[in-house]
Design an enzyme around this catalytic site. Structure first.
Site, PDB file in Angstrom:
ATOM      1  N   SER A  53       0.810  -1.231   0.000  1.00  0.00           N
ATOM      2  CA  SER A  53       0.000   0.000   0.000  1.00  0.00           C
ATOM      3  C   SER A  53       0.832   1.266   0.000  1.00  0.00           C
ATOM      4  O   SER A  53       0.384   2.301  -0.496  1.00  0.00           O
ATOM      5  CB  SER A  53      -0.934   0.002   1.217  1.00  0.00           C
ATOM      6  OG  SER A  53      -0.196  -0.095   2.423  1.00  0.00           O
ATOM      7  N   ASP A 229       0.191   6.889  10.889  1.00  0.00           N
ATOM      8  CA  ASP A 229      -0.101   5.618  11.557  1.00  0.00           C
ATOM      9  C   ASP A 229       1.161   4.807  11.809  1.00  0.00           C
ATOM     10  O   ASP A 229       1.080   3.659  12.234  1.00  0.00           O
ATOM     11  CB  ASP A 229      -1.116   4.802  10.758  1.00  0.00           C
ATOM     12  CG  ASP A 229      -0.595   4.354   9.399  1.00  0.00           C
ATOM     13  OD1 ASP A 229       0.548   4.721   9.026  1.00  0.00           O
ATOM     14  OD2 ASP A 229      -1.324   3.617   8.688  1.00  0.00           O
ATOM     15  N   HIS A 232       2.150   4.288   6.911  1.00  0.00           N
ATOM     16  CA  HIS A 232       1.841   4.946   5.640  1.00  0.00           C
ATOM     17  C   HIS A 232       2.294   6.414   5.683  1.00  0.00           C
ATOM     18  O   HIS A 232       1.801   7.181   6.516  1.00  0.00           O
ATOM     19  CB  HIS A 232       0.348   4.869   5.344  1.00  0.00           C
ATOM     20  CG  HIS A 232      -0.142   3.472   5.187  1.00  0.00           C
ATOM     21  ND1 HIS A 232      -0.694   2.760   6.224  1.00  0.00           N
ATOM     22  CD2 HIS A 232      -0.126   2.638   4.117  1.00  0.00           C
ATOM     23  CE1 HIS A 232      -1.023   1.546   5.801  1.00  0.00           C
ATOM     24  NE2 HIS A 232      -0.678   1.451   4.525  1.00  0.00           N
TER      25      HIS A 232
END
Length: 251
Positions: A53, A229, A232
């Site tokens: 991601s 977080d 990310h």
């Protein structure tokens, strides 16, 4: 206590030192490196970003086109791509992003032929590893440090066999101590980071030192400024990654 300007200057110097192997060397070679960088991508070169991601960064997977901002996402790959397309105008380079959110090393292996080998990249950048531990901590995966290392090495060896001329950059997995990342991530995360470093060194591949980079960055601003977080990156974090990636590869 140093002023904010002094701290910014210190951080910029430290980040440069990380990627070129020493502050004095960085200062001495910055001009010559910039002057020579434009000759380091060949005509019609293809650059491919792979990973999870962090690399995916919200890209539109239905499009998948080279040099298309929606296909490249909103993270470091699009920032790198924009700079490369500007600096190598006239060379007809193509930049692809094939990162997929949630993926681990076995997921890369399952889609590698179509999402890497068939694309025939001249430069291949891979950032993988954080989900291999995060999903384990969440009880959704049981892979060990050993399976991460052996699986990663096997994938890279297969890539080098099928694409013997490819230039591979191993982007080291990273975390910052905030958000989802706490003491329970360690020491296993560090063990996985060390495994990625070993694989790169054993195969004589380039390494992009993202963990060292963020370790320096948090001396200037708190961890959540760079990755809210802990995993990310924010816009600032992605921008720092893009700059470090280009400096490390000299592109």
């Amino acid at each position: 206590m140093p002023s904010s300007l002094d701290r910014r200057q210190l951080f910029q110097a430290s980040a440069t030192a990380i990627v070129v192997g020493g502050l004095n060397t960085a200062l001495a070679t910055s001009t010559s490196a910039a002057e020579s960088a434009k000759g380091s991508l060949v005509q019609d070169a293809t650059v491919l970003f792979q990973g999870d991601s962090i690399t995916d960064a919200g890209r539109d997977r239905k499009r998948g086109n080279a040099n298309d901002s929606r296909s490249l996402g909103h993270g470091y790959p699009v920032l790198v791509a924009g700079g490369l397309l500007k600096d190598y105008a006239g060379k007809n380079i193509k930049v692809f992003n094939r990162g997929i959110s949630g993926h681990k090393v076995p997921d890369l292996a399952n889609r590698w032929q179509a999402d890497c080998i068939d694309i025939k990249p001249d430069v291949l950048s891979i950032l993988i590893g954080v989900n291999d531990i995060w999903h384990k901590l969440n009880g959704r995966y049981d892979g060990t440090v050993e399976t991460y290392e052996t699986g990663y090495k096997a994938l890279l060896e297969d890539t080098l066999e099928k694409l013997p001329n490819v230039r591979i950059a191993i982007c080291e997995p990273f975390v910052l101590r905030c958000g989802a990342v706490g003491d329970h991530w360690f020491p296993e995360f560090t063990q996985r980071l060390e495994a990625a470093r070993r694989v790169a060194d054993e195969l004589s591949l380039e390494r992009v030192a993202f963990q060292d980079m963020f370790d320096e960055a948090i001396k200037v601003a708190p961890p959540q400024y760079w990755a809210a977080d802990g995993v990310h990156p924010t816009l600032a974090g992605h921008t720092l990654m893009a700059e470090t990636w280009r400096q490390t590869l000299g592109l």
